[in-house]
Scaffold this motif. Structure first.
Motif, PDB file in Angstrom:
ATOM      1  N   GLU A  47      -4.688   5.017 -10.435  1.00 62.42           N
ATOM      2  CA  GLU A  47      -5.349   4.158  -9.350  1.00 62.42           C
ATOM      3  C   GLU A  47      -4.891   4.111  -8.322  1.00 62.42           C
ATOM      4  OE1 GLU A  47      -6.902   0.842 -11.792  1.00 62.42           O
ATOM      5  OE2 GLU A  47      -6.997  -0.421  -9.977  1.00 62.42           O
ATOM      6  N   VAL A  74      -1.817  -2.419  -7.469  1.00 63.75           N
ATOM      7  CA  VAL A  74      -2.717  -1.810  -6.368  1.00 63.75           C
ATOM      8  C   VAL A  74      -3.662  -3.097  -5.684  1.00 63.75           C
ATOM      9  CG1 VAL A  74      -4.734  -0.099  -6.013  1.00 63.75           C
ATOM     10  CG2 VAL A  74      -2.567   0.304  -7.592  1.00 63.75           C
ATOM     11  N   TYR A 108      -6.452  -4.621  -3.931  1.00 63.70           N
ATOM     12  CA  TYR A 108      -7.728  -4.392  -3.343  1.00 63.70           C
ATOM     13  C   TYR A 108      -8.434  -5.641  -2.345  1.00 63.70           C
ATOM     14  CZ  TYR A 108      -7.804  -0.793  -6.581  1.00 63.70           C
ATOM     15  OH  TYR A 108      -7.452   0.301  -7.382  1.00 63.70           O
ATOM     16  N   LYS A 127      -6.743   4.943  -4.527  1.00 62.32           N
ATOM     17  CA  LYS A 127      -6.392   4.027  -3.332  1.00 62.32           C
ATOM     18  C   LYS A 127      -5.963   4.651  -2.095  1.00 62.32           C
ATOM     19  CE  LYS A 127      -6.408   0.062  -1.001  1.00 62.32           C
ATOM     20  NZ  LYS A 127      -5.423  -0.740  -0.604  1.00 62.32           N
ATOM     21  N   ARG A 183     -15.635   8.862  -3.122  1.00 65.88           N
ATOM     22  CA  ARG A 183     -14.376   8.037  -2.802  1.00 65.88           C
ATOM     23  C   ARG A 183     -14.668   7.697  -1.260  1.00 65.88           C
ATOM     24  NH1 ARG A 183     -12.006   4.780  -0.751  1.00 65.88           N
ATOM     25  NH2 ARG A 183      -9.724   4.285  -0.890  1.00 65.88           N
ATOM     26  N   THR A 203      -9.549  -0.125   9.950  1.00 67.09           N
ATOM     27  CA  THR A 203      -8.501  -0.008   8.745  1.00 67.09           C
ATOM     28  C   THR A 203      -7.132  -0.997   9.433  1.00 67.09           C
ATOM     29  OG1 THR A 203      -7.158   1.625   9.746  1.00 67.09           O
ATOM     30  CG2 THR A 203      -9.220   2.319   8.130  1.00 67.09           C
ATOM     31  N   ASN A 257      -6.355   5.386   2.226  1.00 67.79           N
ATOM     32  CA  ASN A 257      -5.424   5.084   3.150  1.00 67.79           C
ATOM     33  C   ASN A 257      -4.847   6.341   3.848  1.00 67.79           C
ATOM     34  OD1 ASN A 257      -4.730   2.464   1.128  1.00 67.79           O
ATOM     35  ND2 ASN A 257      -5.481   2.156   2.830  1.00 67.79           N
ATOM     36  N   ASN A 299       0.677  -1.299   0.001  1.00 66.26           N
ATOM     37  CA  ASN A 299      -0.079   0.336  -0.036  1.00 66.26           C
ATOM     38  C   ASN A 299       0.997   1.403  -0.006  1.00 66.26           C
ATOM     39  OD1 ASN A 299      -2.607  -0.736  -0.251  1.00 66.26           O
ATOM     40  ND2 ASN A 299      -3.183  -0.571   2.138  1.00 66.26           N
TER      41      ASN A 299
END
Ligand SMILES: NC(=O)C1=CN([C@@H]2O[C@H](COP(=O)(O)OP(=O)(O)OC[C@H]3O[C@@H](n4cnc5c(N)ncnc54)[C@H](OP(=O)(O)O)[C@@H]3O)[C@@H](O)[C@H]2O)C=CC1
Ligand SMILES: CC(C)(CO)C(=O)C(=O)O
Length: 324
Positions: free
Chosen positions: A200, A143, A145, A204, A260, A272, A208, A102
């Motif tokens: 992308e 990336v 997911y 994401k 988002r 998270t 984060n 990430n």
């Protein structure tokens, strides 16, 4: 095809298990009780009602595995510099290294063109250890997911998701990224090859960058952060600052900030990964998720007041919790 998964935890274990089941010659790097369990009884993957076990070779030191076609690095971002030396025996002249990690990747400014070409990011690659020791020309971006967890030593549980977007830093559809995507698809994943993976990465990263620190500071789930007017506004402000930086760097955002946020809210009562790390006393991925955005802001001459504020609180929170 020979693939070594360096860091066969939640994400690496998911990839390694499914790739091994589909016939790829997989080897795993793991450690501690998880490694001991894999060696003793194989690596199991549970997703919904399905459960299967594979028996790839596994070790903490991959020296005996030999050069690979691909090395998938699925460690936490801050753990990668520490393994660069151990990774060397896995690298042959053509080995590609896939960063299933990430945050802002250390190769971000490789093959991007323009005045920032080749720029290093001290926040994610202090001392250029990864740039010099792995080499950006080996890097394939990814990336991640799916949400997964190590449920117990030797057992990875897929919670949700099956997509790993892939892309060359240059955006080219090379043979190596095409072959890798085919292997991922044969293993049961979605693996689109993106000509503009950085776009992308930023979408994401929005989540984060904002939700992870806010959750670590408040102990709230995504649902709670989005439902609360105050924390939702903080997340939104952080995302808008990041958006300006991304735009200056040539990023095209396919969605807006509010969409988002709605997407994150829909995930529900989920903690998270940063909050989970905090609760377990583990180091937080602050640098790749937050500090790197601050660094990029400075690079393009944009202020990041909301991000700076949350970052300061987060760093102290990590220290007082013994997670720095
Ligand atoms: N899990 C998820 O749902 C998601 C994760 N991501 C991202 O994917 C990346 C990987 O995360 P995740 O899979 O959750 O992390 P994990 O901690 O589950 O997996 C990493 C594994 O590597 C092991 N490891 C760390 N250092 C070494 C070392 N030096 N030698 C051998 N093994 C080592 C860890 O062992 P140990 O436990 O002992 O540290 C752990 O088993 C992160 O960047 C994360 O943010 C992205 C989307 C979702
Ligand atoms: C849940 C989500 C999407 C938060 O942004 C995530 O990626 C994480 O927990 O690290």
């Amino acid at each position: 095809m020979r693939i070594c998964v360096y860091g066969a935890g939640a994400i690496g274990g998911l990839l390694g298990a499914r790739l091994a089941r589909s016939g790829v010659d997989v080897s795993l790097v793991a450690r501690g009780p998880h490694l001991a369990a894999i060696r003793e009884k194989g690596l199991s993957l549970e997703s919904g009602a399905e459960r299967f076990t594979v028996y790839p070779q596994a070790a903490e030191d991959p020296a005996s595995f030999g050069p690979q076609d691909y090395v998938i690095v699925a460690l936490k971002a801050h753990q990668v510099p520490g393994v660069v030396e151990r990774l060397q025996p896995l690298l042959g002249p053509k080995t590609a290294v896939v960063l299933a990690v990430n945050g802002v990747p250390w190769w971000y400014f490789h093959a991007i063109g323009g005045e920032l070409e080749g720029r290093r990011l001290a926040s994610v690659d202090p001392g250029d250890v990864q740039w010099n020791g792995i080499g950006p020309e080996r890097a394939i971006g990814c990336v991640v997911y799916p949400a997964a967890e190590v449920a117990e030593p030797g057992l990875v549980r897929l919670v949700d998701g099956d997509r790993f977007s892939l892309g060359e830093p240059s955006g080219e559809r090379t043979e190596r990224v095409t072959r890798l995507a085919e292997a991922f698809v044969a293993a049961g994943f979605k693996a689109p090859v993106r000509p503009r993976l950085r776009d992308e990465i930023w979408v994401k990263l929005w989540g984060n960058l904002s939700f992870n620190p806010i959750s670590a500071l408040t102990c709230a789930t995504l649902e709670q952060i989005c439902a609360d007017e105050g924390t939702r506004a903080v997340a939104r402000a952080m995302m808008l600052e990041a958006r300006e930086i991304g735009l200056k760097l040539g990023v095209r955002f396919a969605v807006d900030v509010d969409r988002r946020i709605e997407g994150a809210a829909a995930v529900g009562a989920h903690k998270t990964s940063m909050l989970q790390d905090l609760e377990r006393g583990r180091a937080l991925e602050t640098d790749a998720l937050v500090t790197a955005v601050q660094e990029m802001g400075r690079l393009v001459g944009l202020p990041t007041p909301s991000i700076d504020l949350v970052a300061a609180l987060l760093r102290l929170r990590a220290r007082t919790a013994g997670c720095a």
